[in-house]
Design a protein around this motif. Structure first.
Motif, PDB file in Angstrom:
ATOM      1  N   VAL A 146       0.840  -1.199   0.000  1.00 15.48           N
ATOM      2  CA  VAL A 146       0.000   0.000   0.000  1.00 15.48           C
ATOM      3  C   VAL A 146       0.878   1.252   0.000  1.00 15.48           C
ATOM      4  CG1 VAL A 146      -1.686   1.332   1.358  1.00 15.48           C
ATOM      5  CG2 VAL A 146      -1.976  -1.134   1.082  1.00 15.48           C
ATOM      6  N   GLY A 147       1.926   1.248   0.832  1.00 16.08           N
ATOM      7  CA  GLY A 147       2.814   2.398   0.903  1.00 16.08           C
ATOM      8  C   GLY A 147       3.508   2.687  -0.407  1.00 16.08           C
ATOM      9  N   HIS A 148       3.942   1.644  -1.086  1.00 14.65           N
ATOM     10  CA  HIS A 148       4.586   1.827  -2.387  1.00 14.65           C
ATOM     11  C   HIS A 148       3.623   2.498  -3.359  1.00 14.65           C
ATOM     12  CE1 HIS A 148       6.705   1.057  -6.121  1.00 14.65           C
ATOM     13  NE2 HIS A 148       5.559   0.582  -6.578  1.00 14.65           N
ATOM     14  N   CYS A 149       2.405   1.980  -3.440  1.00 22.98           N
ATOM     15  CA  CYS A 149       1.414   2.535  -4.380  1.00 22.98           C
ATOM     16  C   CYS A 149       1.071   3.980  -4.023  1.00 22.98           C
ATOM     17  CB  CYS A 149       0.156   1.676  -4.400  1.00 22.98           C
ATOM     18  SG  CYS A 149       0.455   0.013  -5.044  1.00 22.98           S
ATOM     19  N   MET A 150       0.933   4.273  -2.748  1.00 25.80           N
ATOM     20  CA  MET A 150       0.584   5.627  -2.324  1.00 25.80           C
ATOM     21  C   MET A 150       1.751   6.589  -2.524  1.00 25.80           C
ATOM     22  SD  MET A 150      -2.505   5.210  -1.671  1.00 25.80           S
ATOM     23  CE  MET A 150      -2.874   6.870  -1.200  1.00 25.80           C
ATOM     24  N   ARG A 151       2.951   6.176  -2.181  1.00 24.26           N
ATOM     25  CA  ARG A 151       4.117   7.046  -2.287  1.00 24.26           C
ATOM     26  C   ARG A 151       4.422   7.394  -3.741  1.00 24.26           C
ATOM     27  NH1 ARG A 151       7.029   4.964   1.205  1.00 24.26           N
ATOM     28  NH2 ARG A 151       7.134   6.614   2.712  1.00 24.26           N
TER      29      ARG A 151
END
Length: 193
Positions: free
Chosen positions: A89-94
């Motif tokens: 999730v963090g990768h996609c959001m960042r």
């Protein structure tokens, strides 16, 4: 009504939702009380999640090399055996909403409970679920891409140690979140007009 990109059949669990060759279709998501929503094309974090989902070599599997690459991309040095749902999730959001504050302990699920702003569960929202019992420190975080009467259909990482579609029971939902810098969650997708 929506279809997922062409790809081998994902394992999204037992009925009421079945998997087809190209992934779940709107017809499958509308059986047994399931409600399907048209996908929004103005959600860049979902586009990134779908890109990773479609691009991965072996259906549904995010390789150890890819997990390590995701960790390196965000600057974390963590053993690849740790749960990594929040990392996905963090990768996609960042990649797409860099202005929002990504949780400090990003690979874990519970820190995502405070990300962005609360919203109703909907296509593209980040949903956080409890594991074991509601107040346990354990959980799961992924992107909502559909729902049935009793389940949310989630696209995420570390779902049975893979990147895949999976059903999660609605009664385990802790919160639904939306990035502060993202498009208005109540707005209709205007990018298709």
């Amino acid at each position: 009504m929506f279809d997922f990109p062409q790809r081998s059949a994902p394992d999204i669990g037992a009925p009421p939702v079945a998997a087809a060759k190209s992934g779940p279709t709107s017809a499958e998501l509308s059986t047994d009380g399931t409600r399907a929503e048209a996908p929004r094309t103005d959600l860049p974090w979902i586009e990134e999640a779908l890109r990773l989902y479609q691009e991965d070599g072996e259906p549904g599997v995010l390789s150890r090399r890819r997990v390590l690459h995701l960790m390196h991309t965000i600057g974390d040095r963590l053993p690849s055996t740790l749960p990594w749902c929040g990392l996905f999730v963090g990768h996609c959001m960042r990649r797409v909403v860099a202005d929002d504050a990504i949780p400090e302990i990003e690979p874990r699920a519970r820190p995502w409970c405070d990300f962005g702003m609360p919203v109703r569960p909907q296509y593209g929202a980040i949903l956080v679920f409890w594991r074991l019992f509601p107040r346990s420190p354990f959980g799961h975080v992924a992107f909502c891409v559909g729902e049935s009467r009793d389940h949310y259909l989630m696209l995420g990482g570390n779902q049975q140690a893979q990147m895949r579609l999976k059903l999660y029971p609605k009664h385990r939902l802790l919160t639904a979140r939306w990035p502060l810098t993202g498009p208005d969650p109540a707005a209709k997708d205007t990018s298709r007009q």
